[in-house]
Design a protein around this motif. Sequence first.
Motif, PDB file in Angstrom:
ATOM      1  N   ARG A 102      50.433  31.670  66.875  1.00  0.00           N
ATOM      2  CA  ARG A 102      50.365  32.640  67.975  1.00  0.00           C
ATOM      3  C   ARG A 102      48.974  33.269  68.000  1.00  0.00           C
ATOM      4  O   ARG A 102      48.394  33.557  66.954  1.00  0.00           O
ATOM      5  N   HIS A 103      48.459  33.512  69.201  1.00  0.00           N
ATOM      6  CA  HIS A 103      47.119  34.090  69.348  1.00  0.00           C
ATOM      7  C   HIS A 103      47.183  35.599  69.112  1.00  0.00           C
ATOM      8  O   HIS A 103      47.447  36.376  70.025  1.00  0.00           O
ATOM      9  N   VAL A 104      46.960  35.994  67.870  1.00  0.00           N
ATOM     10  CA  VAL A 104      46.910  37.429  67.541  1.00  0.00           C
ATOM     11  C   VAL A 104      45.566  37.707  66.885  1.00  0.00           C
ATOM     12  O   VAL A 104      44.931  36.813  66.329  1.00  0.00           O
TER      13      VAL A 104
ATOM     14  N   THR B 271      41.155  29.210  75.947  1.00  0.00           N
ATOM     15  CA  THR B 271      39.908  28.567  75.526  1.00  0.00           C
ATOM     16  C   THR B 271      39.642  28.734  74.025  1.00  0.00           C
ATOM     17  O   THR B 271      38.634  28.272  73.511  1.00  0.00           O
ATOM     18  N   CYS B 272      40.585  29.370  73.331  1.00  0.00           N
ATOM     19  CA  CYS B 272      40.427  29.655  71.896  1.00  0.00           C
ATOM     20  C   CYS B 272      40.516  28.361  71.073  1.00  0.00           C
ATOM     21  O   CYS B 272      41.444  27.568  71.263  1.00  0.00           O
ATOM     22  N   ILE B 273      39.561  28.142  70.148  1.00  0.00           N
ATOM     23  CA  ILE B 273      39.551  26.872  69.400  1.00  0.00           C
ATOM     24  C   ILE B 273      40.749  26.731  68.451  1.00  0.00           C
ATOM     25  O   ILE B 273      41.127  25.624  68.094  1.00  0.00           O
ATOM     26  N   PHE B 274      41.347  27.851  68.035  1.00  0.00           N
ATOM     27  CA  PHE B 274      42.521  27.734  67.154  1.00  0.00           C
ATOM     28  C   PHE B 274      43.794  27.490  67.963  1.00  0.00           C
ATOM     29  O   PHE B 274      44.707  26.825  67.496  1.00  0.00           O
ATOM     30  N   CYS B 275      43.860  28.034  69.172  1.00  0.00           N
ATOM     31  CA  CYS B 275      45.030  27.781  70.033  1.00  0.00           C
ATOM     32  C   CYS B 275      45.079  26.329  70.478  1.00  0.00           C
ATOM     33  O   CYS B 275      46.141  25.774  70.688  1.00  0.00           O
ATOM     34  N   LYS B 276      43.905  25.720  70.632  1.00  0.00           N
ATOM     35  CA  LYS B 276      43.891  24.316  71.079  1.00  0.00           C
ATOM     36  C   LYS B 276      43.394  23.385  69.967  1.00  0.00           C
ATOM     37  O   LYS B 276      42.760  22.367  70.243  1.00  0.00           O
TER      38      LYS B 276
ATOM     39  N   LYS C 215      38.215  35.306  67.549  1.00  0.00           N
ATOM     40  CA  LYS C 215      39.146  36.418  67.814  1.00  0.00           C
ATOM     41  C   LYS C 215      40.601  35.982  67.691  1.00  0.00           C
ATOM     42  O   LYS C 215      41.451  36.396  68.473  1.00  0.00           O
ATOM     43  N   HIS C 216      40.862  35.088  66.797  1.00  0.00           N
ATOM     44  CA  HIS C 216      42.228  34.631  66.529  1.00  0.00           C
ATOM     45  C   HIS C 216      42.358  34.706  65.010  1.00  0.00           C
ATOM     46  O   HIS C 216      41.654  33.990  64.288  1.00  0.00           O
ATOM     47  N   LEU C 217      43.248  35.578  64.577  1.00  0.00           N
ATOM     48  CA  LEU C 217      43.390  35.876  63.152  1.00  0.00           C
ATOM     49  C   LEU C 217      43.452  34.605  62.293  1.00  0.00           C
ATOM     50  O   LEU C 217      44.160  33.661  62.621  1.00  0.00           O
TER      51      LEU C 217
END
Length: 169
Positions: A67-69, A29-34, A118-120
């Motif tokens: 990558r989600h870090v 659900t992370c806005i940067f991952c999607k 929460k995504h660097l």
Amino acid sequence: MAKHDILYAPWRKKYVTSNTKKESKNPKTCIFCKAPKEEVIFSSKKIFLQANKYPYGEGHLLVIPKRHVNQVIDLTSKEREELFNMIDLSVYALNIFMKPEGYNIGCSIGDVAGESIKHLHFHILPRYKGDVAWSRLCDFEVVSLSPNELAISLKEIIEKNKLAKKFNL
Ligand SMILES: [Zn+2]
């Protein structure tokens, strides 16, 4: 108008909510991952560049690992290399586009540091003498250049100047 009055900037309407922050803990659900493809200005193997949708000032970019870090220490050496090359590319393109007098470049980790997602992600914020953007992160600013216009102009500059090759990305 007083220097610190609140002004209208439409794209800040949907400012990162506590819900967005909560959702960003999960890659699904992370806005940067999607992040939608059309919002990406430039993408390398492991890193991508986008205009901040909620800019603190004109030309505000975000350099984001795919990558989600959450921590800098989680980055691989390849990601670090690409991340810094992407920062170089961004500064080079912004210098051409808007000739700022300086930059703030950095990231916020942890709630106390003002972390919003929460995504660097690394902020790149052009600075000019007399501006107040970085010291007023939570206030509204007048930003006449929209993130979309910024993205279109930078895409052209990156392509025209062959910056991918120049910065080994
Ligand atoms: Zn993510």
